[in-house]
Design a protein around this motif. Structure first.
Motif, PDB file in Angstrom:
ATOM      1  N   GLU A 304      16.318  65.146  33.951  1.00 28.02           N
ATOM      2  CA  GLU A 304      15.294  65.279  32.917  1.00 28.02           C
ATOM      3  C   GLU A 304      15.581  64.417  31.694  1.00 28.02           C
ATOM      4  O   GLU A 304      14.648  64.005  30.995  1.00 28.02           O
ATOM      5  N   ASP A 305      16.848  64.143  31.450  1.00 27.52           N
ATOM      6  CA  ASP A 305      17.235  63.484  30.192  1.00 27.52           C
ATOM      7  C   ASP A 305      18.115  62.265  30.394  1.00 27.52           C
ATOM      8  O   ASP A 305      18.999  61.988  29.579  1.00 27.52           O
ATOM      9  N   SER A 306      17.868  61.489  31.447  1.00 28.95           N
ATOM     10  CA  SER A 306      18.682  60.294  31.665  1.00 28.95           C
ATOM     11  C   SER A 306      18.519  59.294  30.517  1.00 28.95           C
ATOM     12  O   SER A 306      19.498  58.668  30.089  1.00 28.95           O
ATOM     13  N   ALA A 307      17.299  59.151  29.982  1.00 25.06           N
ATOM     14  CA  ALA A 307      17.094  58.209  28.887  1.00 25.06           C
ATOM     15  C   ALA A 307      17.846  58.654  27.641  1.00 25.06           C
ATOM     16  O   ALA A 307      18.476  57.836  26.950  1.00 25.06           O
ATOM     17  N   ALA A 308      17.795  59.952  27.343  1.00 23.70           N
ATOM     18  CA  ALA A 308      18.501  60.465  26.166  1.00 23.70           C
ATOM     19  C   ALA A 308      20.007  60.302  26.322  1.00 23.70           C
ATOM     20  O   ALA A 308      20.699  59.859  25.395  1.00 23.70           O
ATOM     21  N   ILE A 309      20.538  60.652  27.501  1.00 27.61           N
ATOM     22  CA  ILE A 309      21.977  60.531  27.720  1.00 27.61           C
ATOM     23  C   ILE A 309      22.387  59.070  27.747  1.00 27.61           C
ATOM     24  O   ILE A 309      23.429  58.692  27.195  1.00 27.61           O
ATOM     25  N   GLY A 310      21.567  58.227  28.352  1.00 31.11           N
ATOM     26  CA  GLY A 310      21.860  56.797  28.334  1.00 31.11           C
ATOM     27  C   GLY A 310      21.923  56.255  26.922  1.00 31.11           C
ATOM     28  O   GLY A 310      22.804  55.454  26.587  1.00 31.11           O
ATOM     29  N   GLY A 311      21.003  56.695  26.066  1.00 33.57           N
ATOM     30  CA  GLY A 311      21.018  56.260  24.674  1.00 33.57           C
ATOM     31  C   GLY A 311      22.253  56.733  23.933  1.00 33.57           C
ATOM     32  O   GLY A 311      22.878  55.974  23.180  1.00 33.57           O
ATOM     33  N   LEU A 312      22.627  58.001  24.152  1.00 31.77           N
ATOM     34  CA  LEU A 312      23.846  58.528  23.530  1.00 31.77           C
ATOM     35  C   LEU A 312      25.074  57.750  23.993  1.00 31.77           C
ATOM     36  O   LEU A 312      25.967  57.433  23.194  1.00 31.77           O
ATOM     37  N   MET A 313      25.110  57.427  25.285  1.00 35.90           N
ATOM     38  CA  MET A 313      26.255  56.701  25.817  1.00 35.90           C
ATOM     39  C   MET A 313      26.340  55.290  25.265  1.00 35.90           C
ATOM     40  O   MET A 313      27.425  54.811  24.904  1.00 35.90           O
TER      41      MET A 313
END
Length: 324
Positions: A304-313
């Motif tokens: 659900e949150d790959s974009a959010a986690i990718g951004g955090l990473m």
């Protein structure tokens, strides 16, 4: 005005709107690689063929992505393109999972010690001398074994619903699992087998998410196909039992955190019924500089949150990792 010119202006304006929306939604991940740039390989380690996904420039800092149960490196299919323009990304499947070999249970020891040892050898076989870790679920006890054994190799750690503290196992989900640790009987194993059926697999993906309609059914369907292979469910039951060895390592891993202070990003699905947020907060006791983000989603947060986690990473690793 020329109709083709009107159409051109319209398309251009629409494209600008879409680009603005994407930039607003995930500014740190707008410059991403295509999934077509991911390559797929197999390498033999101690006679076992280990499948892995690879992307990104090999001279860039390396990220080693370690998957959870009951999935495989396919859990990273959406994340890898968000990182591969900037990092060398490698995601293996453990023996018995995904596309890696599935040796018979009577000819291979399915334990966290053995899987960690084999993944350690895998990193050496593919030439990884330094890497940042992404660990989730089973990936945490495997990754932390690597980190504690080779602290000089680990440049940073990203934790997504992966446990290293007793607080993270003090919930209802673990009661039948702990009963099996205490008494390894067929009857206690039978209580765990529903987790290996399609209902249990789907539950892991859909429980606690914001919008079930955004979770691809391909995820649990693919995982279930691997689970349904003859002999695989017995392997998973053995891994459930082996998980009982992990709490005994928690003091060792926590000592590693305190001594070496690896840079850590914690991106945790706070609605996870398996590894609840109670297991995320204790990391800050030993790593006070760790970054903690609780996301409004479930166990497989990348769905659900790959974009959010990718951004955090990208933000975290951009500040943390130096060019190799």
């Amino acid at each position: 005005m020329n109709p083709s010119r009107i159409l051109g202006h319209t398309v251009a304006a629409f494209s600008l709107v879409i680009l603005a929306q994407v930039a607003h939604a995930a500014p740190a991940t707008s410059n991403v690689a295509s999934t077509a740039n991911v390559s797929y390989h197999t390498v033999a380690v101690d006679g076992v063929n280990i499948f892995y996904r690879e992307a990104g420039p090999k001279k860039a800092p390396t990220l080693l992505l370690l998957h959870g149960f009951p999935t495989s490196s396919q859990m990273f299919r959406n994340l890898i393109p968000l990182l591969a323009d900037r990092y060398h990304v490698i995601a293996p499947d453990y023996p018995g999972y995904g596309q890696s070999d599935m040796p018979p249970i009577d000819k291979f020891t399915y334990s966290f010690d053995n899987l960690a040892g084999l993944i350690d050898k895998f990193t050496q076989t593919v030439g990884l001398s330094r890497y940042a870790l992404y660990v989730q679920d089973y990936g945490a006890p495997i990754g932390y074994r690597l980190a504690a054994a080779h602290p000089e190799r680990v440049t940073a750690i990203v934790v997504q619903n992966g446990n290293a503290y007793n607080e993270g196992l003090d919930n209802e989900f673990w009661a039948p699992v702990k009963a099996y640790w205490a008494d390894k009987t067929v009857a206690n194993a039978a209580k765990l087998r529903p987790l290996l059926e399609i209902g249990g697999t789907k539950w892991q993906y859909t429980e606690g998410v914001r919008d079930v309609s955004r979770i691809s059914p391909d995820a649990w369907t693919v995982d279930q196909a691997y689970l349904d292979r003859p002999g695989n469910k017995d392997i998973q039951i053995e891994m459930f039992y082996s998980y009982g060895t992990n709490p005994g390592h928690y003091p060792e891993w926590q000592a590693y955190f305190r001594k070496y202070q690896p840079p850590m990003l914690i991106a945790w699905g706070k609605n996870d019924k398996i590894f609840p947020a109670a297991g995320a907060h204790p990391y800050l006791r030993d790593l006070p500089k760790a970054e903690l983000h609780l996301l409004d989603t479930g166990h497989f947060a990348l769905e659900e949150d790959s974009a959010a986690i990718g951004g955090l990473m990208r933000n975290f690793l951009g500040r943390t990792l130096k060019p190799e």
